[in-house]
Motif scaffolding. Structure first.
Motif, short mmCIF file in Angstrom:
data_model
loop_
_atom_site.label_atom_id
_atom_site.label_comp_id
_atom_site.label_asym_id
_atom_site.label_seq_id
_atom_site.Cartn_x
_atom_site.Cartn_y
_atom_site.Cartn_z
N HIS A 1 36.85 38.61 30.54
CA HIS A 1 37.68 37.49 31.01
C HIS A 1 38.26 37.74 32.41
CE1 HIS A 1 37.43 35.92 26.94
NE2 HIS A 1 37.92 37.05 26.47
N ALA A 2 37.45 38.30 33.30
CA ALA A 2 37.95 38.68 34.63
C ALA A 2 38.51 37.48 35.39
CB ALA A 2 36.83 39.35 35.43
N GLU A 3 37.77 36.38 35.40
CA GLU A 3 38.24 35.21 36.16
C GLU A 3 39.40 34.53 35.44
OE1 GLU A 3 35.88 32.77 39.00
OE2 GLU A 3 35.89 31.35 37.35
N GLU A 4 39.40 34.54 34.11
CA GLU A 4 40.53 33.97 33.37
C GLU A 4 41.82 34.74 33.68
OE1 GLU A 4 40.81 31.28 30.93
OE2 GLU A 4 39.07 30.71 32.13
N ARG A 5 41.70 36.04 33.83
CA ARG A 5 42.88 36.86 34.18
C ARG A 5 43.42 36.45 35.55
NH1 ARG A 5 45.16 41.73 32.53
NH2 ARG A 5 43.69 41.69 30.81
N ARG A 6 42.52 36.26 36.51
CA ARG A 6 42.97 35.85 37.84
C ARG A 6 43.57 34.45 37.80
NH1 ARG A 6 37.98 38.42 39.12
NH2 ARG A 6 36.88 36.43 39.33
N LEU A 7 43.00 33.57 36.98
CA LEU A 7 43.51 32.21 36.88
C LEU A 7 44.93 32.21 36.30
CD1 LEU A 7 42.95 29.18 37.19
CD2 LEU A 7 41.90 29.22 34.92
N GLN B 1 45.96 43.67 38.15
CA GLN B 1 45.30 44.92 38.52
C GLN B 1 44.88 45.76 37.32
OE1 GLN B 1 46.74 46.65 42.63
NE2 GLN B 1 48.52 45.82 41.57
N ARG B 2 45.10 45.24 36.12
CA ARG B 2 44.53 45.91 34.96
C ARG B 2 43.01 45.84 34.96
NH1 ARG B 2 48.18 45.67 29.46
NH2 ARG B 2 49.87 46.95 30.31
N ASN B 3 42.49 44.91 35.75
CA ASN B 3 41.04 44.89 36.01
C ASN B 3 40.80 45.83 37.19
OD1 ASN B 3 38.42 44.41 36.81
ND2 ASN B 3 38.64 42.19 37.00
N ASP C 1 42.33 36.50 49.27
CA ASP C 1 43.01 37.24 48.20
C ASP C 1 42.10 37.26 46.98
OD1 ASP C 1 44.67 38.40 46.37
OD2 ASP C 1 46.21 36.84 46.41
N ASP C 2 41.51 38.42 46.72
CA ASP C 2 40.58 38.50 45.58
C ASP C 2 41.28 38.26 44.25
OD1 ASP C 2 41.73 41.21 46.18
OD2 ASP C 2 40.65 41.75 44.35
N TRP C 3 42.60 38.41 44.20
CA TRP C 3 43.34 38.13 42.97
C TRP C 3 43.34 36.64 42.64
CZ3 TRP C 3 48.50 41.37 43.49
CH2 TRP C 3 48.17 42.73 43.59
#
Length: 386
Positions: A297-303, A156-158, A106-108
Motif C-alpha cells: 500500500h505504498a501509494e495509499e500511505r502517501r495519500l 517514512q515507515r516505507n 516531494d516524493d511523499w
C-alpha cells in the motif's frame, strides 16, 4: 499510449506478462483499434491533444526537426513525472552540452500512479538523469509541528521514501490529532451523522474563541471534510452553513496542495472503500502505467499522509469502532498520548491496554454489575478487572 508512442506490437508484448494473458491480448487489440480511430479523427480535424503534444514533441527533438535553445530546464511537481514526460526532458537535455535540469518535488506526495506517474524517476533521479545535487526543503508552513512530526514518521515507515527532517513554522499544538470511534449501523448514515455532530462542535468551539482569531480578512475558520472516495462524502453536493466555520468537502486526492485550519477525515476504517483502500486496479492498466511498488500500500500511505497534513490547527479522524484502519494504530504508536482517543463530544476514551486497538466501554455483566471492557470484544476479551 499516445504520449508514450506505444505501438501495437509493444502492447501485445506487455500483455504476455500479465496473469490473464488471453484477456489482456484481446483487450490490447481492442484498445489499439480505438487508439487508431481516435488518432485518425484528430488528424482529419487537424487537431492535437495534450498527450499527443508530449509524444510528438519528443519525436521532433529526437529526429532533429527541433533544436533546443534551452540551457536550463526547470521542473515543478517533479514527483508526478511520467516516463513520456521524462523522455521529453531527456531529449531536450541531450541536444545541448552542459544543459542543467533543476527539479522540485516531494516524493511523499506522489499519488498519481493511475495517471502514469512513476515515483522511481524521482527517488532514483541520478540513475535516470546522471549525477546530481540534492537539496532538501525541510520547512513546512502548513501543519503545526506535532502533525508534521507524526506524519513524517508515518510516511517514512516505507524505506523507499526519501528521508527528511520536517520542521514547521507553526509550534506544536498538543493532541492536535484526534481519533473518534463511530458506532456504524447497517443502512444508517452513521458517518454522516457523526460528521455533522463534530462540525457543530467545531463551530461552537470557534465561536467561543472568536476573539483570538476572527478578523475582517478571516471571518470564519476553514474546515476540510475529506474522504478516500466521493461516494463516502455526504457533503459532495454541498455542506451545511455554519456561523463560524466554512466547510468544504472533497477526496484525499483533490485536497493535495490545499490547507485548512481543521480537517475531518471520514471513515478511516478497514474495508474496500476504507484506508488503505482495498480496491485494486485492474491488471490491464499494467499495459500502460508503471509497475506497482513492492512496499504494501505504498501509494495509499502517501495519500493518507497528504490528507492528514492539510490541517494547520488539528485533524479529526472518524473511524468505524468495529474495524479501525491499521493506520490509526500506527499513528498512536508514533504519537503516543499526543494522538488522542475521544468521543464526538470531546470526552477522552481510554485505550485498551491489551490489544491497543480498541477502547474501554461500559458493559453490564450477567449479574447486572457494570464493568469496563474492550470495544473489540469478542476479539479482545480484556476487562478492567483482569
Amino acid at each position: 499510449m499516445r504520449s508514450a508512442q506505444l505501438t501495437s506490437d509493444m502492447l501485445l508484448e506487455r500483455a504476455k506478462a500479465l496473469w490473464h494473458e488471453a484477456r489482456a491480448d484481446r483487450f490490447a487489440r481492442a484498445v489499439w483499434l480505438l487508439t487508431e480511430a481516435y488518432s485518425s479523427k484528430l488528424n482529419e480535424a487537424q487537431c492535437i491533444d495534450f498527450e499527443g503534444m508530449i509524444g510528438n514533441a519528443t519525436k521532433l527533438i529526437e529526429n532533429g526537426h527541433y533544436s533546443s535553445p534551452f540551457k536550463l530546464i526547470l521542473i515543478d511537481e517533479f514527483q508526478d513525472i511520467s516516463e513520456p514526460r521524462a523522455n521529453l526532458i531527456k531529449a531536450l537535455r541531450s541536444q545541448r552540452p552542459f544543459t542543467k535540469v533543476f527539479a522540485v518535488g516531494d516524493d511523499w506526495q506522489s499519488i498519481y500512479r493511475f495517471a502514469g506517474s512513476d515515483i522511481t524517476l524521482f527517488t532514483q533521479f541520478a540513475q535516470h538523469f546522471g549525477s546530481c545535487w540534492i537539496g532538501k526543503l525541510q520547512q513546512t508552513y502548513r501543519c503545526n509541528q506535532l502533525i508534521a512530526e507524526v506524519a513524517a514518521n508515518f510516511v517514512q515507515r516505507n524505506p523507499g521514501q526519501m528521508s527528511k527532517d520536517v520542521q514547521s513554522l507553526r509550534p506544536k499544538i498538543p493532541r492536535s490529532i484526534r481519533v473518534i470511534p463511530v458506532k456504524v449501523e447497517w443502512e444508517k448514515p452513521s458517518m454522516e451523522s457523526a460528521c455533522q455532530q463534530l462540525l457543530n462542535r467545531l463551530n461552537g468551539f470557534a465561536a467561543r474563541i472568536a476573539t483570538k482569531w476572527q478578523s475582517e480578512t478571516k471571518p470564519k475558520l476553514s474546515v476540510l471534510v475529506l474522504s478516500r472516495y466521493n461516494i463516502q462524502n455526504p457533503y459532495r453536493s454541498g455542506s451545511s452553513e455554519f456561523s463560524h466555520i466554512e466547510v468544504r468537502s472533497m477526496t484525499f486526492h483533490r485536497s493535495k496542495g490545499l490547507e485548512a485550519d481543521y480537517t475531518v477525515l471520514l471513515d478511516v476504517s478497514e474495508g474496500n472503500f476504507g484506508v488503505p483502500s482495498r480496491i485494486e486496479d485492474d491488471e490491464l492498466l499494467q499495459l500502460v502505467i508503471p509497475s506497482p511498488e513492492t512496499f504494501p500500500h505504498a501509494e495509499e500511505r502517501r495519500l493518507f499522509y497528504v490528507a492528514i497534513t492539510r490541517a494547520s490547527r488539528g485533524v479529526y479522524l472518524l473511524t468505524n469502532q468495529s474495524k479501525p484502519s491499521r493506520y490509526i494504530n500506527e499513528l498512536k504508536q508514533i504519537g503516543g498520548e499526543e494522538v488522542s482517543l475521544e468521543t464526538l463530544d470531546g470526552h477522552p476514551l481510554q485505550e485498551c491496554p491489551a490489544c491497543t486497538k480498541g477502547f474501554l466501554v461500559s458493559r453490564v455483566g450477567k449479574g447486572g454489575n457494570t464493568f469496563e471492557g474492550c470495544s473489540e470484544y469478542p476479539t479482545c476479551q480484556y476487562t478492567a478487572s483482569n
